[in-house]
Design an enzyme around this catalytic site. Structure first.
Site, PDB file in Angstrom:
ATOM      1  N   ARG A   3      64.231  37.514  36.929  1.00  0.00           N
ATOM      2  CA  ARG A   3      65.271  38.194  36.158  1.00  0.00           C
ATOM      3  C   ARG A   3      65.926  39.281  36.998  1.00  0.00           C
ATOM      4  O   ARG A   3      65.244  40.002  37.723  1.00  0.00           O
ATOM      5  CB  ARG A   3      64.662  38.821  34.907  1.00  0.00           C
ATOM      6  CG  ARG A   3      65.644  39.678  34.130  1.00  0.00           C
ATOM      7  CD  ARG A   3      65.089  40.113  32.796  1.00  0.00           C
ATOM      8  NE  ARG A   3      64.076  41.138  32.865  1.00  0.00           N
ATOM      9  CZ  ARG A   3      64.306  42.433  33.110  1.00  0.00           C
ATOM     10  NH1 ARG A   3      65.536  42.870  33.363  1.00  0.00           N
ATOM     11  NH2 ARG A   3      63.308  43.300  33.132  1.00  0.00           N
ATOM     12  N   HIS A  45      55.799  43.442  34.916  1.00  0.00           N
ATOM     13  CA  HIS A  45      56.869  44.083  34.149  1.00  0.00           C
ATOM     14  C   HIS A  45      57.492  43.191  33.090  1.00  0.00           C
ATOM     15  O   HIS A  45      57.812  43.648  31.999  1.00  0.00           O
ATOM     16  CB  HIS A  45      57.945  44.533  35.145  1.00  0.00           C
ATOM     17  CG  HIS A  45      59.108  45.250  34.539  1.00  0.00           C
ATOM     18  ND1 HIS A  45      58.951  46.397  33.791  1.00  0.00           N
ATOM     19  CD2 HIS A  45      60.444  44.992  34.563  1.00  0.00           C
ATOM     20  CE1 HIS A  45      60.155  46.818  33.397  1.00  0.00           C
ATOM     21  NE2 HIS A  45      61.063  45.977  33.833  1.00  0.00           N
ATOM     22  N   GLN A  85      57.543  38.713  36.286  1.00  0.00           N
ATOM     23  CA  GLN A  85      58.184  39.633  37.212  1.00  0.00           C
ATOM     24  C   GLN A  85      57.289  40.843  37.506  1.00  0.00           C
ATOM     25  O   GLN A  85      56.790  41.480  36.583  1.00  0.00           O
ATOM     26  CB  GLN A  85      59.494  40.132  36.611  1.00  0.00           C
ATOM     27  CG  GLN A  85      60.199  41.148  37.491  1.00  0.00           C
ATOM     28  CD  GLN A  85      61.656  41.273  37.113  1.00  0.00           C
ATOM     29  OE1 GLN A  85      62.012  41.989  36.192  1.00  0.00           O
ATOM     30  NE2 GLN A  85      62.508  40.546  37.816  1.00  0.00           N
ATOM     31  N   GLY A  95      59.394  41.290  14.532  1.00  0.00           N
ATOM     32  CA  GLY A  95      59.629  42.120  15.702  1.00  0.00           C
ATOM     33  C   GLY A  95      60.827  43.025  15.479  1.00  0.00           C
ATOM     34  O   GLY A  95      61.906  42.556  15.101  1.00  0.00           O
ATOM     35  N   HIS A 108      57.671  44.397  38.888  1.00  0.00           N
ATOM     36  CA  HIS A 108      58.725  45.365  39.182  1.00  0.00           C
ATOM     37  C   HIS A 108      58.324  46.144  40.426  1.00  0.00           C
ATOM     38  O   HIS A 108      57.188  46.604  40.529  1.00  0.00           O
ATOM     39  CB  HIS A 108      58.913  46.312  38.001  1.00  0.00           C
ATOM     40  CG  HIS A 108      60.187  47.102  38.065  1.00  0.00           C
ATOM     41  ND1 HIS A 108      60.395  48.077  39.007  1.00  0.00           N
ATOM     42  CD2 HIS A 108      61.317  47.031  37.327  1.00  0.00           C
ATOM     43  CE1 HIS A 108      61.609  48.582  38.833  1.00  0.00           C
ATOM     44  NE2 HIS A 108      62.184  47.965  37.815  1.00  0.00           N
ATOM     45  N   ARG A 150      64.443  41.601  42.518  1.00  0.00           N
ATOM     46  CA  ARG A 150      63.131  42.232  42.359  1.00  0.00           C
ATOM     47  C   ARG A 150      61.998  41.451  43.001  1.00  0.00           C
ATOM     48  O   ARG A 150      61.065  42.044  43.550  1.00  0.00           O
ATOM     49  CB  ARG A 150      62.836  42.423  40.869  1.00  0.00           C
ATOM     50  CG  ARG A 150      63.666  43.527  40.287  1.00  0.00           C
ATOM     51  CD  ARG A 150      63.355  43.745  38.829  1.00  0.00           C
ATOM     52  NE  ARG A 150      64.202  44.831  38.320  1.00  0.00           N
ATOM     53  CZ  ARG A 150      64.311  45.144  37.040  1.00  0.00           C
ATOM     54  NH1 ARG A 150      63.651  44.470  36.121  1.00  0.00           N
ATOM     55  NH2 ARG A 150      65.093  46.136  36.670  1.00  0.00           N
ATOM     56  N   SER A 181      67.867  42.052  30.906  1.00  0.00           N
ATOM     57  CA  SER A 181      67.027  41.862  29.716  1.00  0.00           C
ATOM     58  C   SER A 181      67.680  42.481  28.492  1.00  0.00           C
ATOM     59  O   SER A 181      67.696  41.883  27.415  1.00  0.00           O
ATOM     60  CB  SER A 181      65.637  42.441  29.928  1.00  0.00           C
ATOM     61  OG  SER A 181      65.731  43.810  30.205  1.00  0.00           O
ATOM     62  N   ASP A 198      52.422  38.305  20.648  1.00  0.00           N
ATOM     63  CA  ASP A 198      52.070  37.757  19.335  1.00  0.00           C
ATOM     64  C   ASP A 198      52.882  36.507  19.000  1.00  0.00           C
ATOM     65  O   ASP A 198      52.350  35.551  18.429  1.00  0.00           O
ATOM     66  CB  ASP A 198      52.261  38.825  18.251  1.00  0.00           C
ATOM     67  CG  ASP A 198      51.380  40.053  18.488  1.00  0.00           C
ATOM     68  OD1 ASP A 198      50.316  39.900  19.113  1.00  0.00           O
ATOM     69  OD2 ASP A 198      51.759  41.146  18.031  1.00  0.00           O
TER      70      ASP A 198
END
Lengths: 597, 246
Positions: A408, A364, A251, A23, A253, A297, A413, A232
């Site tokens: 969150r 989100h 979440q 990644g 958004h 949120r 993040s 993945d």
């Protein structure tokens, strides 16, 4: 050897590195930077060129108590907000680490060249975001989110790529990782991966494998997530027999552009924007009298969904809400929010300096993920006891360390990415110095990691991955959205169980070895399906409402039963519980209280 | 781009798309596909590609964010480079026909996917990262809002390659002329009040090709999907080089 052949583990060529990172987003490139700077032979395996990773889409900022806007700001206040935001199932040792180490990690980004917006004093500009407070919720709204206009993710990701170029990181760009390789002790000793352009396939051997594969928002049909967000790492980890934690926590958004799903940042509301229903009413004043549009949120998304359900939505179909920014004046809108101005014009046909933006709660972020400790080491927790998985690490959205718990906070993040990507790098560097001794993989071990690919290459009939994906996304959207109900979830789980056979037997028509995106999409859809099934089963099992998980049939939070992490294993589809950490090192733990904004 | 066509009239459009898979095809060809598009809303070119892929699962193209920020899906759309995901069909269509080719000037790997190696090699030559001398402060370096404003129009580049692959000077000398994207990045660091390597950066550009092959054709400016102006950045570097000689 190419990806279109039937491959034996005994024949596969090998590449070896000290550390590999799967990644190339923010977490992956922060980890790789740490390793490369320490002189370890490090490779980033990324299925897209790193700056195409989804971190690039983050807009509003990175939340951190750097005390620029308010010289008295305190990381403990940030910690309080984050614990409360998590609805008390965030691990307090991890949240404490993130909030306290955060300023160091953010200043490092500035030193690397991140073009933060600035205050008149020349310091990093900070804006208010949802769920932020001063003085443990008693001092009013804080402005703690460090921003580069509304292109903070873009700026952060490009800066990390630049720093990795400088540090000499090896990039295996446009390589796809298929499955983890486990040795006889169930330790992870690398991954099977292929170069997408040529189809050349290798066993990439390493004593430290870091999963930094991001989220999986594409399990839903409407999401802010990039098309590459296919979970993945979650798929690989579940197939390897390791668990996921709190995976039911998704979440939504509040402000995805209606119809398109693209994100407009919470920073819009931070800069003074607010939501209105069809009557022009600023309805958040009813749901969250103090924080209003800057409640967290989950609260805002539910309030919007209720407004729509109760017939106060906007438009001909009364199916969306409007976000007003025009009262801020074109100066603020164009200076502070240039990116969302562009997105609103392109995807909604409105200039937000003149007209409100049509928005709707949109999938989100995956709060759950692979359980880890603060060093990024993956934890397996069968029979209730934590056990470290040797050789495997996870950081960023794929991981559940857990700093986000049930919900969150905006801007956390990006902080999570850099703090825990960095922490994993530091830990791996140390452990490499002390020496790591893992048994080599046998050809049988390699065969196991190759079986999924071989099966796909042998396929002559069956369903197309695109049809299976579409049905799965519709199912998740309908049955596992903002509001959830036992009977609907059970129906959803049944539908997934019926599709299980299809997903195991996808028909890959195009067998070309050259940049074959159909093969990639088939492998990705299998990963998405693992995430969807884990989400569905765990969501039905958590019989309470907490954070983003809101059930009509269990409307209250149940701390007696569920002040716990959920732990899911895919082999037997079991859901267990794991204790939440209430043992921070430098402060007293924050105890659960009623959560209001 | 042609004027917008009234959407109610669109039902079936003709897509002509460049196809080449080196494992199957001796040479590239243009494939024609009829694509049905909805009449009640405007699609993006990327949506049309997704519809085409339903008919032809082997059709290959890069894509990721689908909102114009990741830079994956640069391609040649009815003769002009752009990002498929933020190019509305209503703007791109010419007489209900859409022709999609890979970005010119780079080797094709397959279908609409080009080999970007040369593009990134040129980028790396400008040392696209902050270079500072001396120690780092405990907190952030300070920078005034005015100094930071110098980076607007530069830091937003998404490395999609639309500009560089539309530049004739790059087509002729892709190994020697750095191209608009790399030069924009070079100026992004020269213009940064925090960077201490202006002289080294300028030294590296002072040859006949790296920078001076820009002839001000300005294709880069007309195609940039982020509205950036590489030609201006190049002329800023040029002025800096000239003023240094005095």
């Amino acid at each position: 050897m190419k990806v279109d052949e039937i491959i034996n583990g005994s024949d596969i060529p090998v590449k070896e590195f000290d550390g590999i990172i799967i990644g190339g987003g923010g977490a992956g490139m922060r980890a790789s930077l740490q390793l490369a700077e320490s002189g370890l032979n490090t490779a980033v395996i990324s299925k897209v060129f790193p700056t195409r990773s989804h971190t690039v889409s983050a807009q509003g900022g990175i939340t951190c108590a750097i005390a620029s806007d308010d010289p008295d700001d305190d990381w403990r206040w940030h910690m309080f907000d984050t614990v409360k935001g998590s609805d008390y199932i965030g691990d307090q040792d991890a949240i404490e680490y993130m909030c306290a180490e955060g300023p160091k990690a953010v200043f490092e980004l500035e030193h690397m060249g991140l073009p933060f917006s600035r205050t008149e004093e020349g310091r990093i500009y900070q804006r208010p975001f949802g769920g932020q407070s001063k003085d443990y919720g008693k001092g009013g709204q804080a402005a703690r989110t460090c921003a580069a206009a509304d292109r903070t993710g873009h700026s952060l990701l490009h800066t990390l790529y630049q720093a990795n170029l400088k540090a000499g990181t090896n990039f295996l760009n446009e390589w796809f990782a298929i499955d983890l390789v486990l040795n006889v002790d169930n330790a992870v000793v690398g991954v099977i991966a292929f170069e997408i352009e040529t189809g050349e396939i290798f066993y990439i051997k390493s004593k430290a494998t870091v999963l930094a594969t991001g989220g999986a928002g594409r399990i839903y049909s409407s999401t802010t997530n990039a098309l590459i967000n296919s979970g993945d790492g979650i798929g690989m980890s579940l197939r390897a027999g390791f668990p996921v934690q709190d995976i039911e926590m998704w979440q939504f958004h509040p402000t995805g552009i209606h119809g398109a799903g693209t994100l407009v940042t919470e920073g819009c509301r931070g800069e003074g924007g607010y939501l209105i229903n069809k009557d022009g009413e600023r309805f958040m004043e009813r749901y969250a009298p103090n924080a209003k549009d800057l409640a967290s949120r989950d609260v805002v998304a539910r309030s919007m969904a209720l407004e729509i359900l109760e017939g106060r939505g906007c438009g001909n179909d009364a199916d969306h809400i409007k976000l007003r920014l025009d009262h801020l004046g074109p100066e603020v809108v164009h200076k502070r929010l240039p990116g969302i101005t562009e997105l609103s014009k392109t995807f909604a046909g409105v200039d937000p300096a003149i007209e409100p933006i049509p928005v709707v709660p949109t999938c989100h972020y995956m709060m759950g993920g692979i359980p880890t400790n603060v060093h990024g080491q993956v934890i397996s927790s069968k029979s209730g006891e934590d056990k470290i998985v040797e050789g495997l690490y996870a950081a960023g959205e794929v991981a559940c360390v857990s700093v986000h718990g049930g919900n969150r906070l905006g801007g956390n993040s990006l902080l999570d990415l850099v703090v825990f990507g960095r922490a994993a790098g530091i830990f791996i560097e140390d452990s490499m110095k002390q020496g790591v001794d893992l048994k080599p993989a046998s050809s049988v071990d390699l065969d196991r990691a190759l079986s999924r690919l071989n099966k796909l290459n042998e396929s002559t009939e069956g369903h197309q991955s695109t049809e299976i994906k579409k049905a799965m996304q519709d199912n998740m959207q309908k049955n596992f959205g903002v509001f959830r109900r036992g009977d609907l979830m059970e129906k959803g789980i049944e539908d997934l169980a019926e599709a299980r056979n299809q997903i195991e037997n996808i028909h890959l028509q195009d067998k070309s070895a050259t940049f074959n995106t159909a093969r990639i999409e088939a492998l990705e859809t299998q990963n998405l399906f693992e995430v969807a099934e884990a989400t569905a089963i765990t969501a039905n099992e958590r019989k309470e409402s907490r954070g983003a998980h809101a059930r009509d049939d269990y409307p209250d939070r149940d701390d007696d039963e569920w002040l716990k992490h959920s732990i899911y294993f895919s082999d037997d589809k079991s859901v267990g519980k794991r204790d939440v950490n209430f043992r921070p090192k430098q402060v007293q733990a924050f105890q659960p209280i009623e959560r209001t904004y | 781009m042609s004027a917008a066509i009234p959407l109610e009239e669109i039902k079936v459009i003709k897509l002509s798309v460049y196809r080449f898979d080196p494992t199957l095809d001796n040479k590239p060809y243009m494939q024609s596909l009829d694509i049905e598009v909805p009449t009640n809303k405007d699609l993006m070119v990327l949506d049309v590609l997704h519809l085409a892929k339903e008919q032809e699962p082997s059709l290959s193209f890069r894509r990721s964010c689908r909102e114009g920020v990741c830079g994956s899906d640069g391609m040649n759309i009815n003769g002009k480079n752009g990002l498929a995901c933020v190019t509305p069909l209503s703007e791109a269509l010419k007489r209900d026909k859409l022709t999609l080719r890979p970005m010119p000037g780079l080797p094709v790997i397959r279908d609409l996917i080009v080999d970007m190696k040369q593009f990134f090699d040129q980028l790396e030559k400008v040392q696209p990262y902050l270079i500072t001398k001396g120690g780092v402060p405990e907190k952030e370096r300070t920078q005034s809002p005015e100094e930071r404003e110098e980076l607007d129009g530069l830091y937003e580049c998404i490395l999609c390659g639309c500009c560089t692959t539309s530049c004739p000077s790059f087509w002729w000398n892709p190994d020697k002329f750095l191209g608009p994207a790399a030069l924009l990045q070079s100026w992004r660091f020269i213009a940064d009040s925090r960077d201490d390597a202006t002289d080294e950066r300028l030294d590296a550009l002072e040859d006949a090709f790296s920078l001076y092959r820009c002839h001000g054709i300005m294709n880069c400016v007309s195609v940039c999907p982020k509205g950036l102006n590489p030609t201006e950045a190049i002329s800023n570097i040029r002025n800096k080089l000239l003023s240094r000689k005095k």
